[in-house]
Write an enzyme that holds these catalytic residues in place. Sequence first.
Site, PDB file in Angstrom:
ATOM      1  N   GLU A  98      -7.549 -43.738 -41.008  1.00 64.57           N
ATOM      2  CA  GLU A  98      -8.776 -44.252 -39.596  1.00 64.57           C
ATOM      3  C   GLU A  98      -9.633 -44.029 -39.760  1.00 64.57           C
ATOM      4  O   GLU A  98     -10.081 -42.349 -40.186  1.00 64.57           O
ATOM      5  CB  GLU A  98      -7.894 -44.608 -39.028  1.00 64.57           C
ATOM      6  CG  GLU A  98      -7.071 -45.624 -38.610  1.00 64.57           C
ATOM      7  CD  GLU A  98      -6.125 -45.316 -37.571  1.00 64.57           C
ATOM      8  OE1 GLU A  98      -6.534 -45.451 -37.118  1.00 64.57           O
ATOM      9  OE2 GLU A  98      -4.873 -45.068 -37.649  1.00 64.57           O
ATOM     10  N   CYS A 339      -6.219 -43.140 -31.546  1.00 67.00           N
ATOM     11  CA  CYS A 339      -5.143 -42.042 -32.590  1.00 67.00           C
ATOM     12  C   CYS A 339      -4.114 -43.268 -33.439  1.00 67.00           C
ATOM     13  O   CYS A 339      -3.072 -42.696 -33.219  1.00 67.00           O
ATOM     14  CB  CYS A 339      -4.923 -41.156 -32.773  1.00 67.00           C
ATOM     15  SG  CYS A 339      -6.970 -39.480 -33.180  1.00 67.00           S
TER      16      CYS A 339
HETATM   17  N1  SAH Z   1      -5.830 -33.123 -34.577  1.00 69.19           N
HETATM   18  C1  SAH Z   1      -7.411 -32.987 -34.559  1.00 69.19           C
HETATM   19  C2  SAH Z   1      -8.182 -33.770 -34.540  1.00 69.19           C
HETATM   20  C3  SAH Z   1      -7.594 -34.902 -34.587  1.00 69.19           C
HETATM   21  S1  SAH Z   1      -6.910 -36.110 -33.110  1.00 69.19           S
HETATM   22  C4  SAH Z   1      -7.062 -32.239 -33.055  1.00 69.19           C
HETATM   23  O1  SAH Z   1      -5.198 -32.586 -32.596  1.00 69.19           O
HETATM   24  O2  SAH Z   1      -8.064 -32.128 -32.491  1.00 69.19           O
HETATM   25  C5  SAH Z   1      -8.334 -36.111 -32.569  1.00 69.19           C
HETATM   26  C6  SAH Z   1      -8.315 -36.424 -31.096  1.00 69.19           C
HETATM   27  O3  SAH Z   1      -7.747 -37.161 -30.708  1.00 69.19           O
HETATM   28  C7  SAH Z   1      -7.999 -35.077 -30.315  1.00 69.19           C
HETATM   29  O4  SAH Z   1      -8.265 -33.944 -29.652  1.00 69.19           O
HETATM   30  C8  SAH Z   1      -6.214 -35.986 -30.260  1.00 69.19           C
HETATM   31  O5  SAH Z   1      -5.779 -34.726 -28.796  1.00 69.19           O
HETATM   32  C9  SAH Z   1      -6.725 -36.978 -29.628  1.00 69.19           C
HETATM   33  N2  SAH Z   1      -5.417 -37.856 -29.246  1.00 69.19           N
HETATM   34  C10 SAH Z   1      -4.482 -37.670 -30.149  1.00 69.19           C
HETATM   35  N3  SAH Z   1      -3.939 -39.175 -29.759  1.00 69.19           N
HETATM   36  C11 SAH Z   1      -4.171 -39.802 -28.401  1.00 69.19           C
HETATM   37  C12 SAH Z   1      -4.060 -40.348 -27.351  1.00 69.19           C
HETATM   38  N4  SAH Z   1      -3.118 -40.888 -27.356  1.00 69.19           N
HETATM   39  N5  SAH Z   1      -5.046 -40.514 -26.493  1.00 69.19           N
HETATM   40  C13 SAH Z   1      -6.022 -40.237 -26.218  1.00 69.19           C
HETATM   41  N6  SAH Z   1      -6.051 -39.654 -27.250  1.00 69.19           N
HETATM   42  C14 SAH Z   1      -5.152 -38.369 -28.394  1.00 69.19           C
END
Ligand code: SAH
Length: 359
Positions: A98, A339
Amino acid sequence: MLLPVPGDESKTDLASMTDGELTALAGELSLPRYRAGQLIAGVRAGRGIDGLTDLPRALRDTLARRYGVPAVTVVRRQVSADGTEKYLYGLGDGSRVEGVFMRYHHGNTLCISTQVGCRMGCAFCASGLDGLLRGLNPSEMLGEIAAAQAVTGCRVDGIVMMGTGEPLDNYDASLAFLRTVSSPAGFHIGQRHISLSTSGLVPGIRRLAKEDLGITLSVSLHAPNDALRSRLMPVNRRWPVAEVVGAATEYQQVTGRRVSYEYALIAGVNDTPACAEELAALLAGREAHVNLIRLNKIAESPFSPSAPPAVERFMELLEKRRINATLRRRLGADIDGACGQLRRSASHAPSGQKEEVKV
Ligand code: SAH
Ligand code: SF4
């Protein structure tokens, strides 16, 4: 990096090669210096071998026998009322990742994916639900930018590595991407306009600090203590809060760049006044910035976003303790914001709905 082309493994991925590797290839093919320059410029501009039209046809044919450039196409595009766009990219081996294109007054930012899936298994995230399939090649990360620019007709000015996957779990490819994306011959995106987000892989953070890059490090913290963070993010059992914050602080000291901490507010879980106080104590005196966001609800998890009064109370408590914090605007809330949601909804849709819109 010398990597196979995903989906066509007999070939080497030309666009993931470094300038040095491309120069060596030009030497191996006995090309004059100006041809080497044309080759590098064409590859960095995101052109496939067929598109290297300033090279003679015979040379392109020779290259095409051993080399390829991975395809990245937008197979589904959703445009939000606020101008934010969300993409489902198709990769050469049929994988899906994505991207999100965000328009700000200071320029356009693209959120890119670094892996197909993720093996970190955070409880609130859709990207990790099916585990990790593979890491993206650097060329595929560059291809996400090229594809976004092609569908919007607009330049990408900044990058956040916050799409599917954990960039530090695909370290070498992420680094090769970071070095080429700033190249003036390529996308020429300044390092100060790039953020890399990690769930807290401490050895990766330490290594990144020594790379002499000007990028911003973003740490997905989401909880101020080990009991809660380990529940939400299994990676915390390996590298606990104190080690993650310690490594991030070292990153700040070595690079001089303020670290961002991501904190998704989850109703009744990490949004209490006690959590805010604990977070403030943890970050007090550090060059840090907290990015608060209300959780994006995903169907597979029991968690819900915090109610607006709880968000406000949390924010106020941080401010009172003089912690820099902003509540991130929810761009594209009407288009499947969270995400990993788009990729999953595409791969798990009943077959009748699986049809993809080509753009
Ligand atoms: N793996 C890395 C980068 C990708 S995730 C990381 O975890 O930092 C990107 C961001 O989206 C991260 O801060 C993650 O914690 C957040 N994220 C994932 N799922 C989410 C959700 N359901 N609601 C809000 N933020 C979310
Ligand atoms: Fe992976 Fe980041 Fe999602 Fe955690 S939040 S599962 S590390 S993509």
